[in-house]
Enzyme design. Structure first.
Site, mmCIF file in Angstrom:
data_model
loop_
_atom_site.group_PDB
_atom_site.id
_atom_site.type_symbol
_atom_site.label_atom_id
_atom_site.label_comp_id
_atom_site.label_asym_id
_atom_site.label_seq_id
_atom_site.Cartn_x
_atom_site.Cartn_y
_atom_site.Cartn_z
ATOM 1 N N GLY B 53 -33.966 6.336 72.600
ATOM 2 C CA GLY B 53 -33.319 7.638 72.740
ATOM 3 C C GLY B 53 -34.421 8.671 72.827
ATOM 4 O O GLY B 53 -35.522 8.450 72.331
ATOM 5 N N THR B 54 -34.142 9.777 73.498
ATOM 6 C CA THR B 54 -35.230 10.706 73.717
ATOM 7 C C THR B 54 -35.143 12.023 72.956
ATOM 8 O O THR B 54 -35.606 12.071 71.829
ATOM 9 C CB THR B 54 -35.438 10.920 75.219
ATOM 10 O OG1 THR B 54 -34.164 11.080 75.831
ATOM 11 C CG2 THR B 54 -36.109 9.723 75.828
#
Lengths: 254, 281
Positions: B53-54
């Site tokens: 996830g960023t």
């Protein structure tokens, strides 16, 4: 060497049952009623902090009469059981029936093992469904039997009398204020058939409300909200006002 | 042991033993293998490929706090998922957003939510916001072994402090070190760019609506410069997850609201690709 007294198994069990029943009878009774939008729990409880009713899981609540330390222990055991089960599988796999079975096994084993003192408690495990037909209410007496109940249940010392009273007056499709008033009326009758008044501050009231938008349906009813519901003819619009009044949360604190 | 929920029967002694109000402590004692941090780690060569996830951003405003995340998960240079959710309610008054290894992070969030709910049910009262933030620290610390193998989780925690009556933001590092952020924070691969945007646009007197727009602007800038962060996907109608916590509790913006803000930001960017300008002096 002295010979130990012989006590027949029947007699031993009868004695244990009587011991447990007497312990439970010392506590105050409580009632659990179905109403249109859910299940309401009503009991007389002078304490603000030591609860008789509490949340176990999303749609499941617990009510108990009898010895506080014993039912508190069972309550926490139930919360642990439900949370562990929900964590292992899924939240949808935690059911009142499963919980009631575990409680029944626990109470039953304690009751019939000679080494342990029987628990002086009587429990109710209830789960609110999507519709009134989906509601489940289980009553668990001290010996570990399970009774599947509908409509109304009373547990505690005076429960038989209260049950009879409720059976005659409770009907399907009652509103919350109606069910609550009936519950208070039932609890206010003493053993001699006379009536006494229970002030709102001494009432502990909680609901499993299927209309709550949150997944956790348990909610305590306290303070102004409770007095509004208890007013004669009142509480008609209580549902709408509620939302604006207090932030909704599944917690016990207010 | 019949402790196992798979074998119904009498509640085992551990369930009825008075003790901690923590679900994690109960698991540690009773079924330690269910705790993510207790899993034995096999020796690994090279980095493990798993979706990441960023970017997560947060900003506080006088009545609460806003937490938002983009929707992209990447695995190396591949987009693993376009509509992943990385911002979750932790309880009624707090939320957690996660950057890092998605699978482990989602599991950690699930356990964290349960930990807070369990405490609340057992004790009859909520943990303080400080207590919740510390609990999250402990969980991240438990993941240190895996973090050193490349499976790190870096959350951002935000909530309404009912005692101090304000929104607060906590950021973490992989060792569980926690620091309270003033005003705004960002974590994840696009956080460098998001933080730049937040720094330029943030003011202490934002309204709720302005704070919501601010975090979307910051995510837009992160997506603009970081290939691992996803911008609003107009074609597929996938918009950032935007949540707000006030004294009325946690609220996730419904799709029509979050899409409206994203569209407004996007419209302006068609004219000014670099976004709103801040004064030079």
């Amino acid at each position: 060497m002295s010979t130990p007294f012989y006590v027949s198994p029947q007699q031993a069990m009868a004695d244990r049952a009587e011991y447990a029943r007497k312990g439970i009878a010392r506590g105050r009774s409580l009632v659990v009623l179905q109403y249109t939008d859910g299940i309401v729990f009503v009991g007389e409880n002078p304490s603000r902090a030591l609860h008789k009713f509490s949340e176990i899981y999303d749609r499941i609540a617990f009510a108990a009469a009898g010895k506080y330390n014993e039912y508190e222990n069972l309550r926490i055991g139930g919360v642990r059981y439900a949370d562990l089960r929900g964590y292992t599988y899924d939240r949808a796999d935690v059911t009142a029936r499963g919980l009631a079975n575990v409680y029944a096994q626990t109470l039953g084993t304690i009751f019939s093992s000679a080494g342990e003192k029987p628990y002086e408690v009587e429990l109710v495990v209830a789960e609110v469904g999507e519709t009134p037909e989906g509601d489940q209410i289980y009553r668990l007496p001290h010996d570990g039997s399970i009774v599947d109940e509908h409509g109304s249940v009373a547990v505690g010392g005076n429960s038989e009398q209260i049950s009879t009273f409720l059976d005659q007056r409770h009907r399907d499709g009652m509103t919350l204020p109606e069910a609550l008033k009936l519950a208070v009326q039932a609890l206010s009758r003493d053993t001699n058939g006379g009536e006494r008044e229970i002030p709102a501050e001494r009432l502990e009231v909680a609901v499993l409300d299927r209309t709550r938008p949150q997944k956790r349906k348990f909610r305590r009813v306290e303070g102004r909200r409770l007095s509004r519901l208890l007013e004669p003819g009142g509480g008609a619009s209580a549902g709408d006002e509620d939302a604006a009044d207090e932030p909704e949360s599944g917690d016990d604190g207010e | 042991m019949e402790a196992n929920p798979r074998k119904p029967g009498r509640l085992p002694a551990a369930f009825l033993t008075p003790g901690s109000s923590s679900f994690m402590d109960f698991l540690a004692e009773h079924e330690p293998e269910l705790l993510p941090g207790r899993r034995p780690l096999p020796p690994v060569q090279g980095a493990i490929e798993a979706p990441h996830g960023t970017t997560i951003v947060a900003a506080s405003f006088p009545g609460g706090v806003v937490l938002a995340g983009d929707r992209r998960a990447t695995m190396g240079n591949i987009i693993a998922q376009r509509d992943i959710e990385k911002v979750f309610p932790a309880d009624e008054y707090s939320a957690v957003g996660i950057a890092g290894t998605a699978g482990l992070a989602v599991e950690m969030v699930k356990l964290f939510q349960l930990e807070l709910e369990h405490f609340e049910k057992v004790e009859g009262t909520q943990l303080s916001l400080e207590g919740k933030a510390n609990r999250l620290s402990t969980m991240i610390r438990g993941n240190l072994g895996m973090a050193l193998q490349g499976l790190a989780i870096i959350p951002l925690f935000a909530g309404w402090d009912t005692d101090r009556e304000k929104g607060r933001i906590f950021s973490y590092d992989i060792t569980g070190g926690r620091s309270e952020e003033r005003g705004y924070a960002a974590t994840g691969s696009g956080s460098v760019f998001a933080r730049g945007a937040l720094k330029k646009l943030y003011r202490e007197d934002l309204t709720e609506r302005q704070a919501l727009t601010l975090v979307v602007q910051a995510l837009y800038d992160a997506a603009d410069d970081d290939s691992a962060t996803g911008g609003p996907d107009m074609a597929r109608r996938i918009y950032p997850v935007v949540t707000v916590i006030t004294d009325e509790g946690f609220r996730r913006l419904p799709e029509d609201e979050s899409s409206e803000i994203s569209r407004a930001v996007h419209e302006r960017r068609l004219e000014e690709p670099d976004g709103p300008r801040a004064a030079l002096l």
